[in-house]
Motif scaffolding. Structure first.
Motif, mmCIF file in Angstrom:
data_model
loop_
_atom_site.group_PDB
_atom_site.id
_atom_site.type_symbol
_atom_site.label_atom_id
_atom_site.label_comp_id
_atom_site.label_asym_id
_atom_site.label_seq_id
_atom_site.Cartn_x
_atom_site.Cartn_y
_atom_site.Cartn_z
ATOM 1 N N MET A 178 0.819 -1.202 0.000
ATOM 2 C CA MET A 178 0.000 0.000 0.000
ATOM 3 C C MET A 178 0.861 1.263 0.000
ATOM 4 N N LEU A 179 1.935 1.227 0.769
ATOM 5 C CA LEU A 179 2.816 2.391 0.827
ATOM 6 C C LEU A 179 3.423 2.692 -0.539
ATOM 7 N N SER A 180 3.655 1.654 -1.330
ATOM 8 C CA SER A 180 4.221 1.870 -2.668
ATOM 9 C C SER A 180 3.285 2.700 -3.539
ATOM 10 N N TRP A 181 1.964 2.543 -3.356
ATOM 11 C CA TRP A 181 1.002 3.341 -4.119
ATOM 12 C C TRP A 181 1.048 4.808 -3.688
ATOM 13 N N ILE A 182 1.257 5.043 -2.414
ATOM 14 C CA ILE A 182 1.377 6.425 -1.923
ATOM 15 C C ILE A 182 2.632 7.065 -2.508
ATOM 16 N N TYR A 183 3.738 6.330 -2.468
ATOM 17 C CA TYR A 183 4.971 6.840 -3.069
ATOM 18 C C TYR A 183 4.782 7.134 -4.548
ATOM 19 N N LEU A 184 4.098 6.235 -5.237
ATOM 20 C CA LEU A 184 3.871 6.443 -6.668
ATOM 21 C C LEU A 184 2.989 7.665 -6.912
ATOM 22 N N GLY A 185 1.977 7.851 -6.076
ATOM 23 C CA GLY A 185 1.116 9.030 -6.197
ATOM 24 C C GLY A 185 1.883 10.324 -5.995
ATOM 25 N N VAL A 231 6.173 -1.911 -14.903
ATOM 26 C CA VAL A 231 4.806 -1.572 -14.512
ATOM 27 C C VAL A 231 4.791 -0.241 -13.761
ATOM 28 N N GLY A 232 5.656 -0.092 -12.771
ATOM 29 C CA GLY A 232 5.685 1.141 -11.987
ATOM 30 C C GLY A 232 5.996 2.360 -12.841
ATOM 31 N N TYR A 233 6.995 2.228 -13.702
ATOM 32 C CA TYR A 233 7.372 3.348 -14.554
ATOM 33 C C TYR A 233 6.251 3.687 -15.537
ATOM 34 N N SER A 234 5.624 2.669 -16.089
ATOM 35 C CA SER A 234 4.528 2.902 -17.036
ATOM 36 C C SER A 234 3.351 3.597 -16.369
ATOM 37 N N ILE A 235 2.998 3.155 -15.174
ATOM 38 C CA ILE A 235 1.900 3.806 -14.451
ATOM 39 C C ILE A 235 2.276 5.238 -14.108
ATOM 40 N N TRP A 236 3.519 5.461 -13.685
ATOM 41 C CA TRP A 236 3.984 6.803 -13.328
ATOM 42 C C TRP A 236 3.879 7.759 -14.510
ATOM 43 N N THR A 237 4.457 7.368 -15.628
ATOM 44 C CA THR A 237 4.474 8.277 -16.778
ATOM 45 C C THR A 237 3.080 8.482 -17.365
ATOM 46 N N SER A 238 2.289 7.428 -17.414
ATOM 47 C CA SER A 238 0.980 7.562 -18.047
ATOM 48 C C SER A 238 0.019 8.381 -17.187
ATOM 49 N N THR A 239 0.007 8.148 -15.885
ATOM 50 C CA THR A 239 -0.890 8.939 -15.052
ATOM 51 C C THR A 239 -0.434 10.395 -14.966
ATOM 52 N N ALA A 240 0.851 10.619 -14.945
ATOM 53 C CA ALA A 240 1.343 12.002 -14.979
ATOM 54 C C ALA A 240 0.951 12.661 -16.299
ATOM 55 N N GLY A 241 1.064 11.934 -17.385
ATOM 56 C CA GLY A 241 0.678 12.478 -18.694
ATOM 57 C C GLY A 241 -0.785 12.867 -18.746
ATOM 58 N N VAL A 242 -1.643 12.015 -18.227
ATOM 59 C CA VAL A 242 -3.074 12.327 -18.176
ATOM 60 C C VAL A 242 -3.304 13.564 -17.307
ATOM 61 N N GLY A 278 -7.815 9.130 -26.019
ATOM 62 C CA GLY A 278 -6.463 8.757 -25.603
ATOM 63 C C GLY A 278 -6.357 8.590 -24.100
ATOM 64 N N ILE A 279 -6.987 9.499 -23.350
ATOM 65 C CA ILE A 279 -6.998 9.394 -21.893
ATOM 66 C C ILE A 279 -7.687 8.093 -21.467
ATOM 67 N N ALA A 280 -8.792 7.773 -22.107
ATOM 68 C CA ALA A 280 -9.505 6.529 -21.791
ATOM 69 C C ALA A 280 -8.621 5.315 -22.061
ATOM 70 N N LEU A 281 -7.870 5.345 -23.149
ATOM 71 C CA LEU A 281 -6.963 4.238 -23.451
ATOM 72 C C LEU A 281 -5.868 4.119 -22.389
ATOM 73 N N VAL A 282 -5.331 5.251 -21.969
ATOM 74 C CA VAL A 282 -4.289 5.239 -20.939
ATOM 75 C C VAL A 282 -4.844 4.670 -19.630
ATOM 76 N N ILE A 283 -6.029 5.119 -19.252
ATOM 77 C CA ILE A 283 -6.644 4.620 -18.020
ATOM 78 C C ILE A 283 -6.872 3.112 -18.121
ATOM 79 N N GLY A 284 -7.335 2.659 -19.281
ATOM 80 C CA GLY A 284 -7.493 1.223 -19.483
ATOM 81 C C GLY A 284 -6.176 0.479 -19.366
ATOM 82 N N GLY A 285 -5.126 1.062 -19.886
ATOM 83 C CA GLY A 285 -3.802 0.445 -19.787
ATOM 84 C C GLY A 285 -3.321 0.375 -18.354
ATOM 85 N N VAL A 286 -3.547 1.435 -17.586
ATOM 86 C CA VAL A 286 -3.147 1.449 -16.184
ATOM 87 C C VAL A 286 -3.916 0.376 -15.408
ATOM 88 N N ILE A 287 -5.208 0.270 -15.672
ATOM 89 C CA ILE A 287 -6.007 -0.762 -15.012
ATOM 90 C C ILE A 287 -5.481 -2.142 -15.378
#
Length: 107
Positions: free
Chosen positions: A1-8, A58-69, A90-99
Motif C-alpha cells: 500500500m505504501l508503494s502506491w502512496i509513493y507512486l502518487g 509496470v511502476g514506470y509505465s503507471i507513473w508516466t501515463s498517469t502524470a501524462g493524463v 487517448g486518456i480513456a486508453l491510458v486509463i485502461g492500460g493502467v487498469i
C-alpha cells in the motif's frame, strides 16, 4: 500500500516538472528552472521508493501515463489547451492500460 502512496507523490511531482519546465522557457527563468530540477529530483526519489515493490516496467509505465493524463487535464483547466474527443479517447486508453497493468498483480 505504501508503494502506491509513493507512486502518487511521484506523479504529483512529475506533473510539477512538466508545468515548471513549460514556464522555464528553455531554462532562462531561474525560479522555474529551479522548480523543474527540484521537483524532478523529488519525483525520481519517490518513484525509486515505489519501485521497491513494483515491477520496474509496470511502476514506470503507471507513473508516466498517469502524470501524462494529469498534465493534459491541467493544461485544459489552467492553460486553455483544447480537450477534444481524440484527447479524451487517448486518456480513456491510458486509463485502461493502467487498469490492465494493475490487474497484472505486479504490485
Amino acid at each position: 500500500m505504501l508503494s502506491w502512496i509513493y507512486l502518487g507523490i511521484a506523479v504529483i511531482f512529475e506533473i510539477t516538472v512538466a508545468i515548471s519546465a513549460g514556464n522555464a522557457q528553455g531554462f532562462t527563468k531561474p525560479g522555474w528552472t529551479a522548480a523543474t530540477l527540484i521537483s524532478g529530483a523529488i519525483a525520481t526519489f519517490f518513484l525509486s521508493l515505489a519501485l521497491l515493490e513494483f515491477d520496474v516496467g509496470v511502476g514506470y509505465s503507471i507513473w508516466t501515463s498517469t502524470a501524462g493524463v494529469g498534465i493534459v487535464i491541467l493544461g485544459a483547466i489552467f492553460f486553455n489547451e483544447k480537450l477534444n474527443g481524440k484527447k479524451l479517447f487517448g486518456i480513456a486508453l491510458v486509463i485502461g492500460g493502467v487498469i490492465g497493468l494493475r490487474m497484472s498483480g505486479a504490485a
